[in-house]
Design a protein around this motif. Structure first.
Motif, mmCIF file in Angstrom:
data_model
loop_
_atom_site.group_PDB
_atom_site.id
_atom_site.type_symbol
_atom_site.label_atom_id
_atom_site.label_comp_id
_atom_site.label_asym_id
_atom_site.label_seq_id
_atom_site.Cartn_x
_atom_site.Cartn_y
_atom_site.Cartn_z
ATOM 1 N N ALA A 104 0.850 -1.198 0.000
ATOM 2 C CA ALA A 104 0.000 0.000 0.000
ATOM 3 C C ALA A 104 0.883 1.244 0.000
ATOM 4 O O ALA A 104 0.549 2.264 -0.627
ATOM 5 C CB ALA A 104 -0.921 -0.019 1.216
ATOM 6 N N ALA A 105 2.008 1.167 0.677
ATOM 7 C CA ALA A 105 2.936 2.318 0.724
ATOM 8 C C ALA A 105 3.608 2.515 -0.638
ATOM 9 O O ALA A 105 3.731 3.651 -1.127
ATOM 10 C CB ALA A 105 3.976 2.093 1.810
ATOM 11 N N ILE A 106 4.014 1.412 -1.268
ATOM 12 C CA ILE A 106 4.646 1.501 -2.600
ATOM 13 C C ILE A 106 3.659 2.141 -3.586
ATOM 14 O O ILE A 106 4.005 3.019 -4.379
ATOM 15 C CB ILE A 106 5.051 0.086 -3.099
ATOM 16 N N ARG A 107 2.428 1.694 -3.497
ATOM 17 C CA ARG A 107 1.384 2.222 -4.383
ATOM 18 C C ARG A 107 1.199 3.724 -4.169
ATOM 19 O O ARG A 107 1.128 4.505 -5.118
ATOM 20 C CB ARG A 107 0.082 1.466 -4.093
ATOM 21 N N ALA B 247 1.434 9.165 -5.837
ATOM 22 C CA ALA B 247 1.574 10.574 -5.416
ATOM 23 C C ALA B 247 2.716 11.227 -6.190
ATOM 24 O O ALA B 247 2.630 12.403 -6.567
ATOM 25 C CB ALA B 247 1.828 10.653 -3.916
ATOM 26 N N ALA B 248 3.774 10.478 -6.451
ATOM 27 C CA ALA B 248 4.910 11.028 -7.208
ATOM 28 C C ALA B 248 4.477 11.343 -8.638
ATOM 29 O O ALA B 248 4.723 12.447 -9.152
ATOM 30 C CB ALA B 248 6.063 10.030 -7.199
ATOM 31 N N ILE B 249 3.805 10.382 -9.282
ATOM 32 C CA ILE B 249 3.380 10.598 -10.673
ATOM 33 C C ILE B 249 2.381 11.765 -10.737
ATOM 34 O O ILE B 249 2.432 12.591 -11.644
ATOM 35 C CB ILE B 249 2.807 9.289 -11.270
ATOM 36 N N PHE B 250 1.522 11.836 -9.737
ATOM 37 C CA PHE B 250 0.565 12.943 -9.658
ATOM 38 C C PHE B 250 1.305 14.293 -9.645
ATOM 39 O O PHE B 250 0.837 15.291 -10.181
ATOM 40 C CB PHE B 250 -0.283 12.790 -8.384
ATOM 41 N N ASN B 251 2.486 14.288 -9.021
ATOM 42 C CA ASN B 251 3.303 15.515 -8.937
ATOM 43 C C ASN B 251 4.329 15.614 -10.074
ATOM 44 O O ASN B 251 5.333 16.319 -9.945
ATOM 45 C CB ASN B 251 4.037 15.569 -7.596
ATOM 46 N N MET C 193 1.066 7.885 4.637
ATOM 47 C CA MET C 193 2.516 8.093 4.785
ATOM 48 C C MET C 193 3.215 8.156 3.432
ATOM 49 O O MET C 193 4.155 8.929 3.242
ATOM 50 C CB MET C 193 3.120 6.981 5.646
ATOM 51 N N GLY C 194 2.757 7.328 2.489
ATOM 52 C CA GLY C 194 3.374 7.336 1.155
ATOM 53 C C GLY C 194 3.193 8.680 0.481
ATOM 54 O O GLY C 194 4.144 9.256 -0.080
ATOM 55 N N ALA C 195 1.982 9.210 0.551
ATOM 56 C CA ALA C 195 1.722 10.521 -0.058
ATOM 57 C C ALA C 195 2.510 11.603 0.672
ATOM 58 O O ALA C 195 3.051 12.538 0.053
ATOM 59 C CB ALA C 195 0.226 10.817 -0.017
ATOM 60 N N ALA C 196 2.612 11.439 2.003
ATOM 61 C CA ALA C 196 3.351 12.436 2.802
ATOM 62 C C ALA C 196 4.840 12.433 2.452
ATOM 63 O O ALA C 196 5.509 13.476 2.548
ATOM 64 C CB ALA C 196 3.161 12.151 4.287
ATOM 65 N N ALA C 197 5.354 11.285 2.046
ATOM 66 C CA ALA C 197 6.774 11.217 1.661
ATOM 67 C C ALA C 197 7.033 12.116 0.459
ATOM 68 O O ALA C 197 8.052 12.818 0.389
ATOM 69 C CB ALA C 197 7.165 9.770 1.340
ATOM 70 N N ILE C 198 6.096 12.111 -0.472
ATOM 71 C CA ILE C 198 6.256 12.969 -1.662
ATOM 72 C C ILE C 198 6.071 14.443 -1.268
ATOM 73 O O ILE C 198 6.833 15.316 -1.692
ATOM 74 C CB ILE C 198 5.273 12.542 -2.779
ATOM 75 N N ASP C 199 5.088 14.717 -0.419
ATOM 76 C CA ASP C 199 4.917 16.097 0.078
ATOM 77 C C ASP C 199 6.220 16.572 0.716
ATOM 78 O O ASP C 199 6.664 17.699 0.491
ATOM 79 C CB ASP C 199 3.821 16.173 1.155
ATOM 80 N N ALA C 200 6.817 15.710 1.536
ATOM 81 C CA ALA C 200 8.045 16.083 2.248
ATOM 82 C C ALA C 200 9.154 16.443 1.254
ATOM 83 O O ALA C 200 9.842 17.460 1.413
ATOM 84 C CB ALA C 200 8.494 14.936 3.151
#
Ligand code: F6P
Length: 326
Positions: A21-24, A29-33, A274-281
């Motif tokens: 779920a985190a990898i996904r 989130a990265a591709i979205f950005n 957390m995965g999305a937050a990693a990209i935000d960070a």
């Protein structure tokens, strides 16, 4: 700071339900950005061996419900050497990877911290471990699923423990931490949890015996955290057999089944956030932090704090367990 265009993602150390779920989440989130994503297989081992594949959104379809990690995982001794890390850095450069998201436990984030400092390389960590032993986060990815697995197993063992009027020592994982044992004991209504955090304060077994285990019940279940400090379930059983032969003792070691299975809703949501937050960070120019969750808010925890290995247990839980097992 240099612009980040491509991120690499890897899972490392012991797998944990929710890693997929985190990898996904990181990937999407990265591709979205508008970032490119490269999946690195087999953790730091695969990084050094150049096992890297570009990830599109479809690469992470239909995985949120799967246990384990589609990226595979490994423990890598070579990454602990300067030469190994130099090789890893060269490979990252060759793939034009500008930042890494590392999903793993204490050892994986320790490796990430060393690497990030050595090469001034941006890394964001996600706490992926069933042990829940990372400081600065209320929960790690996989912990809730493992707890539920333990609860299901103990419920089953209780049936036979009651029928035979036996004392069961059930060993759970956690490395040197007692979170799984303590909360597993509360969730399953066990008599006690023997955990490394308080082993030096009291002789937990002696305390149990003095209390006559559970006087009003004809069977008892005690969860024991695996650890050389507690001696594990075998150690406990040996002691009881010698010192209190009247008890009919059995041992169950739950082992790696605690690491498998479809993640709970809690872990899927945690991993997704957390995965999305990693990209935000990364977008906010955060570097070398682990994403944590505190009182339901996402927080950034510097690696140096997250891995310092002294996440305290909650004494209130211990007291609750003691009061409820009379
Ligand atoms: O860190 C997760 C964990 O499952 C620990 O609870 C356990 O001590 C360890 O990994 C087991 O590691 P391995 O799968 O390498 O035997």
């Amino acid at each position: 700071m240099a612009e980040i265009k491509t991120i690499g993602i890897l899972t490392s150390g012991g797998d944990a339900p929710g890693m997929n779920a985190a990898i996904r989440s990181v990937t999407r989130a990265a591709i979205f950005n508008d970032l490119k994503v490269k999946g690195i297989y087999r953790g730091y081992r695969g990084l050094i061996d150049d096992e890297i594949v570009e990830f599109k959104t479809q690469n992470v379809s239909n995985i949120i419900q799967q246990g384990g990690t589609i990226l595979k995982t490994a423990r890598c001794a070579e990454f602990m050497t300067v030469e190994g890390r130099q090789l890893a850095y060269d490979i990252l450069r060759r793939h034009q990877i500008d930042a890494l998201v590392v999903i793993g436990g204490d050892g994986s984030l320790t490796g990430a911290r060393v690497f990030a400092n050595e090469f001034n390389f941006p890394i964001i960590g996600l706490p992926g471990t069933i042990d829940n032993d990372l400081y600065g986060t209320d929960s790690t990815i996989g912990y809730d699923t493992a707890l539920n697995t333990i609860m299901d197993c103990v419920d089953k063992i209780r049936d036979t423990a009651t029928s035979h009027e036996r004392l069961f020592f059930i060993e759970v994982m956690g490395r040197n931490a007692g979170f799984l044992a303590l909360n597993g004991a509360i969730a399953s209504g066990a008599e006690a949890a023997i955990i490394p955090e308080i082993s030096t304060e009291v002789d937990q077994l002696a305390e149990l015996i003095q209390n006559g285990f559970r006087k009003s019940k004809n069977s008892s279940i005690v969860l024991v955290a695996e650890s050389p400090i507690t001696g594990g379930a075998m150690g406990m059983a040996e002691r009881v057999k010698k010192e209190f032969p009247r008890y009919d003792v059995r041992v169950t070691i739950l082992g790696h089944l605690q690491r498998g299975g479809s993640p709970t809703a809690h872990d899927r949501i945690l991993a997704s956030r957390m995965g999305a937050a990693a990209i935000d960070a990364l977008m906010e120019d955060q570097r070398n932090v682990m994403i944590g969750i505190k009182n339901d808010d996402i927080v950034y925890v510097p690696f140096s704090k997250a891995i310092k290995n002294d996440k305290p247990i909650n004494r209130e839980l211990l007291n609750t367990l003691r009061r409820l097992s009379i």
